[in-house]
Design a protein around this motif. Structure first.
Motif, PDB file in Angstrom:
ATOM      1  N   GLN A  11     -28.251 -23.880-121.331  1.00 57.54           N
ATOM      2  CA  GLN A  11     -28.820 -24.711-122.390  1.00 57.54           C
ATOM      3  C   GLN A  11     -28.256 -24.326-123.758  1.00 57.54           C
ATOM      4  O   GLN A  11     -27.834 -25.195-124.541  1.00 57.54           O
ATOM      5  N   LEU A  12     -28.231 -23.032-124.063  1.00 56.41           N
ATOM      6  CA  LEU A  12     -27.779 -22.594-125.377  1.00 56.41           C
ATOM      7  C   LEU A  12     -26.264 -22.708-125.517  1.00 56.41           C
ATOM      8  O   LEU A  12     -25.763 -22.976-126.619  1.00 56.41           O
ATOM      9  N   LYS A  13     -25.554 -22.530-124.429  1.00 59.00           N
ATOM     10  CA  LYS A  13     -24.101 -22.700-124.479  1.00 59.00           C
ATOM     11  C   LYS A  13     -23.761 -24.140-124.858  1.00 59.00           C
ATOM     12  O   LYS A  13     -22.872 -24.390-125.680  1.00 59.00           O
ATOM     13  N   GLU A  14     -24.470 -25.081-124.267  1.00 59.28           N
ATOM     14  CA  GLU A  14     -24.247 -26.491-124.593  1.00 59.28           C
ATOM     15  C   GLU A  14     -24.704 -26.801-126.023  1.00 59.28           C
ATOM     16  O   GLU A  14     -24.095 -27.623-126.715  1.00 59.28           O
ATOM     17  N   TYR A  15     -25.765 -26.138-126.459  1.00 50.34           N
ATOM     18  CA  TYR A  15     -26.283 -26.386-127.804  1.00 50.34           C
ATOM     19  C   TYR A  15     -25.296 -25.921-128.874  1.00 50.34           C
ATOM     20  O   TYR A  15     -25.057 -26.626-129.872  1.00 50.34           O
ATOM     21  N   VAL A  16     -24.720 -24.723-128.702  1.00 53.97           N
ATOM     22  CA  VAL A  16     -23.866 -24.167-129.756  1.00 53.97           C
ATOM     23  C   VAL A  16     -22.447 -24.727-129.734  1.00 53.97           C
ATOM     24  O   VAL A  16     -21.734 -24.622-130.741  1.00 53.97           O
ATOM     25  N   ALA A  17     -22.035 -25.319-128.632  1.00 54.33           N
ATOM     26  CA  ALA A  17     -20.642 -25.772-128.513  1.00 54.33           C
ATOM     27  C   ALA A  17     -20.210 -26.699-129.647  1.00 54.33           C
ATOM     28  O   ALA A  17     -19.140 -26.486-130.255  1.00 54.33           O
ATOM     29  N   PRO A  18     -20.976 -27.748-129.997  1.00 53.51           N
ATOM     30  CA  PRO A  18     -20.542 -28.617-131.095  1.00 53.51           C
ATOM     31  C   PRO A  18     -20.465 -27.881-132.440  1.00 53.51           C
ATOM     32  O   PRO A  18     -19.605 -28.191-133.273  1.00 53.51           O
ATOM     33  N   ILE A  19     -21.352 -26.934-132.650  1.00 51.21           N
ATOM     34  CA  ILE A  19     -21.334 -26.152-133.890  1.00 51.21           C
ATOM     35  C   ILE A  19     -20.062 -25.321-133.954  1.00 51.21           C
ATOM     36  O   ILE A  19     -19.363 -25.288-134.976  1.00 51.21           O
ATOM     37  N   GLN A  20     -19.741 -24.643-132.864  1.00 53.61           N
ATOM     38  CA  GLN A  20     -18.529 -23.841-132.818  1.00 53.61           C
ATOM     39  C   GLN A  20     -17.282 -24.707-132.951  1.00 53.61           C
ATOM     40  O   GLN A  20     -16.308 -24.313-133.598  1.00 53.61           O
TER      41      GLN A  20
END
Length: 241
Positions: free
Chosen positions: A113-122
């Motif tokens: 869940q968090l990997k998918e959440y942060v991907a666009p930010i990164q």
């Protein structure tokens, strides 16, 4: 050399106590920069109890040092971060009735869940940090998510009563720091640190940044913000690299 990031939330807290137009957290950020802060932190909470959206926009446009945006992992906050484009975001837990952040973000068991959440930010070039406890499972999950930084929660140590309890909490943090470094994570430390208890970390190598807010703003009541930041910056500058 480790750096100092100053959290200016409680300048906004004072402003909101009277719902006034001052003191201005952006002015506080500029004073902190001039006094030696290497970064400015603001936590945009979902309830907007202190820092508000306009503050975030103005801070991002006004300061020349790094802007670190603390936020909950919500869709709304991600949209704001991607628009404002701070140097980094730090994901923190939030509870509606808490006085301040009470503990680390639970990342173990939420890796996908968090990997998918942060991907666009990164992908936008914004660095991501997770505010976590110094527990192996949390640090390992953070590394698996793929963030560059963790901010290890030092609040339990800061709040500990008596020598033995402080020693136990400090040892947990030391073990966590070493484990996080073995995992390839960069280490920030924060929560409850002040001019005295921070000395316990003075000989710990490879700390990236110290995140400090309340103790600096409280000290500023007596000596002024510039002096309060300058004193902390000088302390941190003498620490081990």
């Amino acid at each position: 050399m480790p750096t100092l990031a100053v959290n200016i939330d409680h300048v906004a807290t004072l402003r909101q106590a009277r719902m006034a137009g001052f003191p201005d957290p952006v002015k506080a950020a500029l004073v902190a920069e001039d006094a030696g802060a290497n970064g400015i932190i603001a936590h945009l909470r979902e309830d907007r109890r202190h820092i508000n959206d306009e503050d975030v926009e103005r801070i991002a446009k006004s300061i020349t040092t790094r802007f670190h945006l603390e936020m909950a992992a919500t869709d709304e906050m991600r949209k704001i971060a991607r628009r404002v484009k701070p140097y980094s975001v730090c994901l923190v837990p939030e509870k509606r009735k808490e006085l301040t952040t009470e503990g680390g973000l639970a990342v173990a068991g939420r890796v996908k869940q968090l990997k998918e959440y942060v991907a666009p930010i990164q992908n936008d070039g914004i660095k991501v940090s997770l505010f976590v406890e110094a527990a192996a499972e949390q640090l390992e999950a953070a590394a698996e998510i793929g963030v560059e930084y963790v901010e290890i929660h030092t609040g339990h140590y800061a709040d500990a009563e008596g020598y033995e309890e402080r020693k136990r909490e400090l040892e947990k943090i030391f073990v966590g720091i070493a484990h996080a470094q073995d995992l390839g994570l960069k280490i920030n430390l924060g929560h409850g640190l002040d001019y005295d208890n921070i000395i316990s970390f003075s000989k710990i190598p490879h700390i990236n940044e110290y995140s400090i807010g309340f103790s600096i703003i409280a000290e500023a009541v007596f000596c002024g913000l510039h002096d309060a930041v300058s004193r902390m910056a000088l302390l941190v500058a003498d620490f081990s690299v």
